[in-house]
Design a protein around this motif. Structure first.
Motif, PDB file in Angstrom:
ATOM      1  N   GLU A   1       0.857  -1.182   0.000  1.00 43.06           N
ATOM      2  CA  GLU A   1       0.000   0.000   0.000  1.00 43.06           C
ATOM      3  C   GLU A   1       0.896   1.236   0.000  1.00 43.06           C
ATOM      4  N   SER A   2       0.926   1.929  -1.139  1.00 42.03           N
ATOM      5  CA  SER A   2       1.845   3.065  -1.338  1.00 42.03           C
ATOM      6  C   SER A   2       3.282   2.663  -1.022  1.00 42.03           C
ATOM      7  N   PHE A   3       3.629   1.421  -1.344  1.00 45.02           N
ATOM      8  CA  PHE A   3       4.938   0.874  -0.987  1.00 45.02           C
ATOM      9  C   PHE A   3       6.022   1.342  -1.941  1.00 45.02           C
ATOM     10  N   TYR A   4       5.733   1.244  -3.250  1.00 48.19           N
ATOM     11  CA  TYR A   4       6.698   1.689  -4.248  1.00 48.19           C
ATOM     12  C   TYR A   4       6.339   3.055  -4.802  1.00 48.19           C
ATOM     13  N   GLN A   5       5.062   3.241  -5.096  1.00 47.16           N
ATOM     14  CA  GLN A   5       4.582   4.505  -5.656  1.00 47.16           C
ATOM     15  C   GLN A   5       3.465   5.048  -4.782  1.00 47.16           C
ATOM     16  N   PRO A   6       3.591   6.254  -4.255  1.00 44.39           N
ATOM     17  CA  PRO A   6       2.539   6.813  -3.402  1.00 44.39           C
ATOM     18  C   PRO A   6       1.189   6.823  -4.111  1.00 44.39           C
ATOM     19  N   GLY A   7       0.155   6.427  -3.372  1.00 47.86           N
ATOM     20  CA  GLY A   7      -1.183   6.429  -3.942  1.00 47.86           C
ATOM     21  C   GLY A   7      -1.529   5.219  -4.774  1.00 47.86           C
ATOM     22  N   VAL A   8      -0.629   4.236  -4.807  1.00 50.18           N
ATOM     23  CA  VAL A   8      -0.862   3.020  -5.585  1.00 50.18           C
ATOM     24  C   VAL A   8      -0.613   1.800  -4.697  1.00 50.18           C
ATOM     25  N   SER A   9      -1.570   0.884  -4.696  1.00 52.84           N
ATOM     26  CA  SER A   9      -1.437  -0.360  -3.937  1.00 52.84           C
ATOM     27  C   SER A   9      -1.466  -1.543  -4.897  1.00 52.84           C
ATOM     28  N   ALA A  10      -1.023  -2.695  -4.415  1.00 56.92           N
ATOM     29  CA  ALA A  10      -0.976  -3.882  -5.266  1.00 56.92           C
ATOM     30  C   ALA A  10      -1.175  -5.143  -4.439  1.00 56.92           C
ATOM     31  N   VAL A  11      -1.769  -6.134  -5.073  1.00 56.67           N
ATOM     32  CA  VAL A  11      -1.916  -7.470  -4.499  1.00 56.67           C
ATOM     33  C   VAL A  11      -1.277  -8.438  -5.487  1.00 56.67           C
ATOM     34  N   ALA A  12      -0.328  -9.253  -5.028  1.00 57.92           N
ATOM     35  CA  ALA A  12       0.432 -10.108  -5.931  1.00 57.92           C
ATOM     36  C   ALA A  12       0.521 -11.543  -5.422  1.00 57.92           C
ATOM     37  N   TYR A  13       0.489 -12.479  -6.356  1.00 58.13           N
ATOM     38  CA  TYR A  13       0.625 -13.912  -6.053  1.00 58.13           C
ATOM     39  C   TYR A  13       1.681 -14.522  -6.963  1.00 58.13           C
TER      40      TYR A  13
ATOM     41  N   ASN B   1       8.356 -24.585  -8.035  1.00 56.10           N
ATOM     42  CA  ASN B   1       9.257 -23.466  -8.318  1.00 56.10           C
ATOM     43  C   ASN B   1       8.465 -22.263  -8.817  1.00 56.10           C
ATOM     44  N   VAL B   2       8.816 -21.076  -8.335  1.00 58.35           N
ATOM     45  CA  VAL B   2       8.125 -19.858  -8.760  1.00 58.35           C
ATOM     46  C   VAL B   2       8.649 -19.434 -10.128  1.00 58.35           C
ATOM     47  N   LEU B   3       7.770 -19.404 -11.115  1.00 56.80           N
ATOM     48  CA  LEU B   3       8.136 -19.045 -12.485  1.00 56.80           C
ATOM     49  C   LEU B   3       7.862 -17.584 -12.796  1.00 56.80           C
ATOM     50  N   ALA B   4       6.795 -17.060 -12.204  1.00 58.22           N
ATOM     51  CA  ALA B   4       6.342 -15.714 -12.539  1.00 58.22           C
ATOM     52  C   ALA B   4       5.424 -15.229 -11.424  1.00 58.22           C
ATOM     53  N   SER B   5       4.866 -14.047 -11.615  1.00 56.39           N
ATOM     54  CA  SER B   5       3.948 -13.503 -10.616  1.00 56.39           C
ATOM     55  C   SER B   5       2.835 -12.744 -11.318  1.00 56.39           C
ATOM     56  N   ILE B   6       1.722 -12.626 -10.623  1.00 53.80           N
ATOM     57  CA  ILE B   6       0.537 -11.952 -11.148  1.00 53.80           C
ATOM     58  C   ILE B   6       0.074 -10.946 -10.106  1.00 53.80           C
ATOM     59  N   SER B   7      -0.431  -9.803 -10.570  1.00 52.43           N
ATOM     60  CA  SER B   7      -0.874  -8.790  -9.601  1.00 52.43           C
ATOM     61  C   SER B   7      -1.984  -7.932 -10.184  1.00 52.43           C
ATOM     62  N   VAL B   8      -2.684  -7.251  -9.304  1.00 50.37           N
ATOM     63  CA  VAL B   8      -3.561  -6.150  -9.697  1.00 50.37           C
ATOM     64  C   VAL B   8      -3.009  -4.883  -9.055  1.00 50.37           C
ATOM     65  N   MET B   9      -3.135  -3.781  -9.771  1.00 49.95           N
ATOM     66  CA  MET B   9      -2.640  -2.489  -9.318  1.00 49.95           C
ATOM     67  C   MET B   9      -3.843  -1.578  -9.060  1.00 49.95           C
ATOM     68  N   VAL B  10      -3.903  -1.010  -7.862  1.00 52.38           N
ATOM     69  CA  VAL B  10      -5.084  -0.275  -7.422  1.00 52.38           C
ATOM     70  C   VAL B  10      -4.713   1.167  -7.104  1.00 52.38           C
ATOM     71  N   PRO B  11      -5.420   2.175  -7.674  1.00 48.48           N
ATOM     72  CA  PRO B  11      -5.097   3.585  -7.411  1.00 48.48           C
ATOM     73  C   PRO B  11      -5.632   4.048  -6.053  1.00 48.48           C
ATOM     74  N   ARG B  12      -5.129   3.441  -4.993  1.00 49.40           N
ATOM     75  CA  ARG B  12      -5.513   3.796  -3.621  1.00 49.40           C
ATOM     76  C   ARG B  12      -4.279   3.761  -2.738  1.00 49.40           C
ATOM     77  N   SER B  13      -4.206   4.682  -1.799  1.00 51.79           N
ATOM     78  CA  SER B  13      -3.091   4.684  -0.850  1.00 51.79           C
ATOM     79  C   SER B  13      -3.214   3.555   0.149  1.00 51.79           C
ATOM     80  N   VAL B  14      -4.448   3.233   0.525  1.00 53.30           N
ATOM     81  CA  VAL B  14      -4.724   2.173   1.487  1.00 53.30           C
ATOM     82  C   VAL B  14      -5.876   1.337   0.962  1.00 53.30           C
ATOM     83  N   LEU B  15      -5.810   0.031   1.169  1.00 57.93           N
ATOM     84  CA  LEU B  15      -6.880  -0.864   0.738  1.00 57.93           C
ATOM     85  C   LEU B  15      -7.781  -1.182   1.928  1.00 57.93           C
TER      86      LEU B  15
END
Length: 264
Positions: A204-216, A224-238
């Motif tokens: 939540e605003s971790f890399y870019q202020p005002g943008v949060s993300a959820v990743a798996y 073995n982890v091959l890749a990752s998937i995420s959604v990017m949300v224009p919110r400072s806090v979820l």
């Protein structure tokens, strides 16, 4: 720049084409530098004679693998490199499998969805489904971001053995971080331990202020982890309900992609 050595099972180096080798080494130089280089810098860093370097640069520029800045006279990677990269990315199984799934994830959540792979210390965005609005053009295919500063990068790092993490991050403190990002490799390890315990990462605003993300993470049949998937949300806090809903939806998409990957 050193000449690549022949490896067991491959043709001896006497079959290498010197001019082609010089051109490819020059492209590798620009890829590692990630910016413009003057002709003098190219000569210095490749160790090539000026006449040979000039012919190589001119050839690469004519083929649009290099682009010349008319103002500074310096060179950078050109559009032909991007086309090669996009052709490669679009040929990857994970992109072919994942693209329709992240598009559906975008449609159900109304937020931009992405697929990433790890390349050294960076995450590389290999597929995206952009939401309408301010984040639609936020991150394009081919974008590179520091893995330790992003949720989608942390899920790519979280299962790495300690010795691999130490080799990847040998410094005592990060020179590049975000306001809320880890300041040292020890900080990163603490974050990764938490991510690993949850099985996913949220920022939540971790890399870019005002943008949060959820990743798996996306795993193969051996875990073995091959890749990752995420959604990017224009919110400072979820809000908790949104955080829970998005986590469920991203996990469902990740499991669907994994099902195809593990069947291959």
């Amino acid at each position: 720049m050193s000449t690549p050595q022949a490896t067991p099972g491959k043709e001896p180096t006497r079959y290498m084409v010197p001019a082609l080798e010089k051109g490819l080494n020059m492209l590798l130089l620009f890829g590692q530098h990630r910016g413009e280089l003057s002709f003098t810098q190219v000569c210095q860093r490749t160790g090539m004679p000026k006449a040979s370097a000039y012919r190589t640069v001119q050839t690469l520029e004519q083929m649009r693998f290099l682009s010349r800045n008319n103002a500074s006279g310096a060179y950078s990677l050109g559009i032909s490199i991007l086309r090669l990269g996009f052709d490669y990315l679009s040929s990857m199984d994970i992109v072919q499998i994942g693209q329709p799934i992240i598009q559906r994830l975008r449609d159900t959540t109304s937020y931009s969805a992405h697929l990433c792979v790890l390349d050294g210390r960076d995450v590389v965005y290999v597929a995206r489904a952009s939401a309408v609005g301010e984040l639609a053009a936020g991150v394009g295919v081919g974008t590179r971001l520091p893995a330790h500063c992003t949720a989608i990068g942390r899920v790519l790092l979280m299962t790495l053995p300690p010795q691999e993490l130490s080799a990847l991050y040998p410094e005592s403190a990060f020179s590049l971080t975000s306001e809320q990002g880890p300041k040292t490799p020890q900080d990163l390890i603490a974050l990764l331990d938490g991510d690993n315990a949850r099985g996913h990462a949220i920022s939540e605003s971790f890399y870019q202020p005002g943008v949060s993300a959820v990743a798996y993470p996306l795993r193969d049949r051996d875990g073995n982890v091959l890749a990752s998937i995420s959604v990017m949300v224009p919110r400072s806090v979820l809000p908790l309900d949104l955080k829970t809903s998005l986590s469920t939806q991203v996990e469902t998409a990740a499991r669907e992609i994994e099902g195809f990957l593990q069947a291959c």
